[in-house]
Design a protein around this motif. Structure first.
Motif, PDB file in Angstrom:
ATOM      1  N   GLY A  71       0.811  -1.200   0.000  1.00 51.93           N
ATOM      2  CA  GLY A  71       0.000   0.000   0.000  1.00 51.93           C
ATOM      3  C   GLY A  71       0.845   1.251   0.000  1.00 51.93           C
ATOM      4  O   GLY A  71       2.082   1.191   0.094  1.00 51.93           O
ATOM      5  N   PRO A  72       0.233   2.433  -0.101  1.00 55.67           N
ATOM      6  CA  PRO A  72       0.981   3.689  -0.183  1.00 55.67           C
ATOM      7  C   PRO A  72       1.927   3.934   0.994  1.00 55.67           C
ATOM      8  O   PRO A  72       3.043   4.419   0.791  1.00 55.67           O
ATOM      9  N   VAL A  73       1.525   3.628   2.213  1.00 55.01           N
ATOM     10  CA  VAL A  73       2.397   3.871   3.361  1.00 55.01           C
ATOM     11  C   VAL A  73       3.651   3.006   3.266  1.00 55.01           C
ATOM     12  O   VAL A  73       4.778   3.489   3.477  1.00 55.01           O
ATOM     13  N   THR A  74       3.482   1.735   2.939  1.00 55.29           N
ATOM     14  CA  THR A  74       4.633   0.846   2.809  1.00 55.29           C
ATOM     15  C   THR A  74       5.560   1.316   1.695  1.00 55.29           C
ATOM     16  O   THR A  74       6.794   1.289   1.844  1.00 55.29           O
ATOM     17  N   LEU A  75       4.988   1.754   0.575  1.00 49.91           N
ATOM     18  CA  LEU A  75       5.798   2.260  -0.540  1.00 49.91           C
ATOM     19  C   LEU A  75       6.551   3.523  -0.141  1.00 49.91           C
ATOM     20  O   LEU A  75       7.740   3.671  -0.420  1.00 49.91           O
ATOM     21  N   ALA A  76       5.866   4.444   0.514  1.00 51.53           N
ATOM     22  CA  ALA A  76       6.504   5.702   0.920  1.00 51.53           C
ATOM     23  C   ALA A  76       7.625   5.445   1.917  1.00 51.53           C
ATOM     24  O   ALA A  76       8.706   6.054   1.830  1.00 51.53           O
ATOM     25  N   LEU A  77       7.390   4.550   2.868  1.00 44.64           N
ATOM     26  CA  LEU A  77       8.431   4.224   3.839  1.00 44.64           C
ATOM     27  C   LEU A  77       9.639   3.582   3.156  1.00 44.64           C
ATOM     28  O   LEU A  77      10.790   3.865   3.501  1.00 44.64           O
ATOM     29  N   GLY A  78       9.383   2.724   2.190  1.00 44.45           N
ATOM     30  CA  GLY A  78      10.483   2.092   1.476  1.00 44.45           C
ATOM     31  C   GLY A  78      11.328   3.103   0.728  1.00 44.45           C
ATOM     32  O   GLY A  78      12.565   3.088   0.814  1.00 44.45           O
ATOM     33  N   VAL A  79      10.692   3.999  -0.006  1.00 47.36           N
ATOM     34  CA  VAL A  79      11.424   5.036  -0.737  1.00 47.36           C
ATOM     35  C   VAL A  79      12.222   5.903   0.220  1.00 47.36           C
ATOM     36  O   VAL A  79      13.416   6.171   0.011  1.00 47.36           O
ATOM     37  N   SER A  80      11.577   6.363   1.284  1.00 50.03           N
ATOM     38  CA  SER A  80      12.235   7.245   2.244  1.00 50.03           C
ATOM     39  C   SER A  80      13.415   6.552   2.915  1.00 50.03           C
ATOM     40  O   SER A  80      14.475   7.165   3.123  1.00 50.03           O
ATOM     41  N   THR A  81      13.250   5.280   3.240  1.00 46.98           N
ATOM     42  CA  THR A  81      14.329   4.528   3.887  1.00 46.98           C
ATOM     43  C   THR A  81      15.557   4.451   2.992  1.00 46.98           C
ATOM     44  O   THR A  81      16.689   4.737   3.417  1.00 46.98           O
ATOM     45  N   VAL A  82      15.357   4.051   1.749  1.00 47.64           N
ATOM     46  CA  VAL A  82      16.492   3.910   0.826  1.00 47.64           C
ATOM     47  C   VAL A  82      17.162   5.262   0.599  1.00 47.64           C
ATOM     48  O   VAL A  82      18.402   5.379   0.633  1.00 47.64           O
ATOM     49  N   ALA A  83      16.375   6.298   0.361  1.00 45.35           N
ATOM     50  CA  ALA A  83      16.938   7.623   0.100  1.00 45.35           C
ATOM     51  C   ALA A  83      17.712   8.143   1.309  1.00 45.35           C
ATOM     52  O   ALA A  83      18.809   8.696   1.169  1.00 45.35           O
ATOM     53  N   SER A  84      17.161   7.955   2.495  1.00 39.18           N
ATOM     54  CA  SER A  84      17.809   8.465   3.705  1.00 39.18           C
ATOM     55  C   SER A  84      19.106   7.734   4.021  1.00 39.18           C
ATOM     56  O   SER A  84      20.104   8.349   4.416  1.00 39.18           O
ATOM     57  N   LEU A  85      19.106   6.410   3.834  1.00 40.91           N
ATOM     58  CA  LEU A  85      20.274   5.618   4.214  1.00 40.91           C
ATOM     59  C   LEU A  85      21.396   5.662   3.184  1.00 40.91           C
ATOM     60  O   LEU A  85      22.553   5.445   3.528  1.00 40.91           O
ATOM     61  N   THR A  86      21.058   5.944   1.929  1.00 43.11           N
ATOM     62  CA  THR A  86      22.075   5.901   0.873  1.00 43.11           C
ATOM     63  C   THR A  86      22.467   7.278   0.353  1.00 43.11           C
ATOM     64  O   THR A  86      23.552   7.438  -0.197  1.00 43.11           O
ATOM     65  N   GLY A  87      21.575   8.248   0.468  1.00 42.23           N
ATOM     66  CA  GLY A  87      21.826   9.542  -0.145  1.00 42.23           C
ATOM     67  C   GLY A  87      21.589   9.550  -1.641  1.00 42.23           C
ATOM     68  O   GLY A  87      21.832  10.554  -2.317  1.00 42.23           O
ATOM     69  N   SER A  88      21.094   8.441  -2.178  1.00 39.55           N
ATOM     70  CA  SER A  88      20.843   8.325  -3.614  1.00 39.55           C
ATOM     71  C   SER A  88      19.483   8.923  -3.974  1.00 39.55           C
ATOM     72  O   SER A  88      18.588   9.026  -3.135  1.00 39.55           O
ATOM     73  N   ARG A  89      19.344   9.280  -5.242  1.00 44.52           N
ATOM     74  CA  ARG A  89      18.020   9.604  -5.747  1.00 44.52           C
ATOM     75  C   ARG A  89      17.257   8.294  -5.886  1.00 44.52           C
ATOM     76  O   ARG A  89      17.785   7.295  -6.386  1.00 44.52           O
ATOM     77  N   VAL A  90      15.989   8.292  -5.469  1.00 46.76           N
ATOM     78  CA  VAL A  90      15.183   7.076  -5.506  1.00 46.76           C
ATOM     79  C   VAL A  90      13.854   7.375  -6.198  1.00 46.76           C
ATOM     80  O   VAL A  90      13.137   8.298  -5.812  1.00 46.76           O
ATOM     81  N   ASP A  91      13.535   6.602  -7.224  1.00 42.81           N
ATOM     82  CA  ASP A  91      12.236   6.647  -7.876  1.00 42.81           C
ATOM     83  C   ASP A  91      11.520   5.334  -7.622  1.00 42.81           C
ATOM     84  O   ASP A  91      12.146   4.323  -7.294  1.00 42.81           O
ATOM     85  N   ILE A  92      10.201   5.337  -7.805  1.00 38.14           N
ATOM     86  CA  ILE A  92       9.404   4.144  -7.536  1.00 38.14           C
ATOM     87  C   ILE A  92       8.566   3.804  -8.759  1.00 38.14           C
ATOM     88  O   ILE A  92       8.031   4.694  -9.418  1.00 38.14           O
ATOM     89  N   ALA A  93       8.487   2.530  -9.066  1.00 36.99           N
ATOM     90  CA  ALA A  93       7.662   2.050 -10.178  1.00 36.99           C
ATOM     91  C   ALA A  93       6.609   1.095  -9.641  1.00 36.99           C
ATOM     92  O   ALA A  93       6.892   0.271  -8.767  1.00 36.99           O
ATOM     93  N   LEU A  94       5.397   1.219 -10.167  1.00 35.34           N
ATOM     94  CA  LEU A  94       4.267   0.420  -9.726  1.00 35.34           C
ATOM     95  C   LEU A  94       3.710  -0.378 -10.894  1.00 35.34           C
ATOM     96  O   LEU A  94       3.832   0.015 -12.051  1.00 35.34           O
ATOM     97  N   GLY A  95       3.080  -1.510 -10.588  1.00 31.51           N
ATOM     98  CA  GLY A  95       2.473  -2.322 -11.628  1.00 31.51           C
ATOM     99  C   GLY A  95       1.333  -3.151 -11.072  1.00 31.51           C
ATOM    100  O   GLY A  95       1.138  -3.227  -9.851  1.00 31.51           O
ATOM    101  N   ALA A  96       0.561  -3.770 -11.960  1.00 32.59           N
ATOM    102  CA  ALA A  96      -0.522  -4.653 -11.535  1.00 32.59           C
ATOM    103  C   ALA A  96      -0.009  -6.050 -11.225  1.00 32.59           C
ATOM    104  O   ALA A  96      -0.616  -6.787 -10.465  1.00 32.59           O
ATOM    105  N   SER A  97       1.135  -6.438 -11.836  1.00 33.62           N
ATOM    106  CA  SER A  97       1.725  -7.769 -11.697  1.00 33.62           C
ATOM    107  C   SER A  97       0.790  -8.814 -12.302  1.00 33.62           C
ATOM    108  O   SER A  97       0.096  -8.546 -13.279  1.00 33.62           O
ATOM    109  N   SER A  98       0.745 -10.006 -11.703  1.00 26.06           N
ATOM    110  CA  SER A  98      -0.015 -11.119 -12.289  1.00 26.06           C
ATOM    111  C   SER A  98      -0.774 -11.864 -11.206  1.00 26.06           C
ATOM    112  O   SER A  98      -0.455 -11.756 -10.008  1.00 26.06           O
ATOM    113  N   PRO A  99      -1.793 -12.656 -11.586  1.00 27.20           N
ATOM    114  CA  PRO A  99      -2.514 -13.440 -10.574  1.00 27.20           C
ATOM    115  C   PRO A  99      -1.603 -14.394  -9.811  1.00 27.20           C
ATOM    116  O   PRO A  99      -1.796 -14.611  -8.608  1.00 27.20           O
TER     117      PRO A  99
END
Length: 321
Positions: A71-99
């Protein structure tokens, strides 16, 4: 100039740790960004953190991740965690995936893809910007959450295949990602995007292209083994059928084992959605994707005969100079 990026492959016949080494090779050969997906090995955010700590100069593009799983909170936390710990620029990609992944692996519903995608993006954007969110949708809701370390510059990409998802992404995403697509399919999607993006400039179109230079039997087998996974899922199957292989798609959807399907995939099918051959032929093929309307070509390097993708990435980097 069309951008060229690198996708970390999760080849079924290679050590998991090779993904980290490919990212390091990408940084050493001058690429600006790597795509970090998620299959049955590493958690995508954890892998992105490991890579960012080793190569902070790389933009880390995480996903596509299934909106039916995170969900959005989990995605936002993941992005923020990676960006904060690495100092890297972080983008996020979303998809429907498969059954198989959403319902089979995660025991979540694989339904209402368009609405869930739109609501996820509408909820996620203000979160990444640091707002305290109060969002109520049909399938996605969040109330009271505020990200402590915002990431307002994070771009949201959508992995899209069907026309409905492409049109939605054209209106709501910063980037659209195609995987295993022919140049003709790229041209079709480019047209759909330009028609649908009525409220502003169209999002960037990126296509993931498997690449092998002077491939032998092992490289062909590696590529076929991975492509076999995509014969049955909606969208992919229809495209492979349109390329002239409806029988393979039908057999995949009837439950034929992946290994058996992989052994039957001809080189012609691989060539339809890949860049294979000499360095010059690969360069010409990548150019064909650009000419078809791709703003960015993200190469998925075969490593069966080229450990850590050193030969492939060096050749592509040299061709860009």
């Amino acid at each position: 100039m069309t951008a060229v990026e690198v996708v970390l492959p999760f080849w079924l016949d290679r050590p998991d740790q090779e993904a980290v080494e490919i990212a390091r090779t990408a940084a050493q050969t001058g690429f600006d960004a790597v795509w970090i997906g998620e299959m049955a090995t590493y958690d995508a955010f954890a892998l992105a953190t490991a890579i960012g700590l080793r190569a902070p100069e790389l933009t880390l593009k995480i996903g596509p991740l299934p909106v039916g799983v995170r969900g959005p909170v989990t995605l936002a936390l993941g992005v923020s965690t990676v960006a904060s710990l690495t100092g890297s620029r972080v983008d996020i990609a979303l998809g429907a995936s498969s059954p198989a992944i959403v319902a089979g692996w995660h025991n979540r519903q694989w339904t209402h893809h368009l609405t869930v995608m739109r609501e996820t993006i509408e909820c996620l954007r203000p979160m990444l910007a640091g707002a305290r969110v109060d969002f109520s949708g049909q399938h996605v809701s969040s109330h009271g959450f505020r990200l402590r370390s915002p990431s307002p510059d994070t771009r949201i990409s959508v992995g899209a295949f069907g026309s409905g998802m492409i049109r939605l992404a054209a209106r709501h995403a910063d980037e659209i990602v195609l995987n295993l697509a022919s140049p003709a399919r790229v041209a079709e999607v480019r047209s759909l995007i330009d028609q649908a993006a009525t409220d502003g400039p169209p999002p960037r179109l990126t296509v993931w292209v498997p690449v092998a230079i002077d491939p032998g039997a092992a490289a062909h087998a590696q590529l076929a083994g991975q492509l076999a996974v995509y014969l049955a899922p909606p969208g992919y199957g229809e495209m492979f059928a349109a390329l002239g292989f409806p029988d393979l798609v039908a057999r995949a959807r009837a439950g034929t084992p992946r290994r058996e399907l992989a052994a039957e995939i001809p080189v012609e099918l691989l060539e339809g959605v890949s860049a294979l051959g000499s360095a010059d032929r690969v360069a010409a093929r990548l150019h064909a994707y650009r000419a078809s309307g791709a703003d960015c070509v993200a190469v998925v390097p075969s490593t069966a005969e080229d450990p850590e993708a050193r030969k492939i990435l060096a050749a592509i980097a040299e061709g860009r100079q």
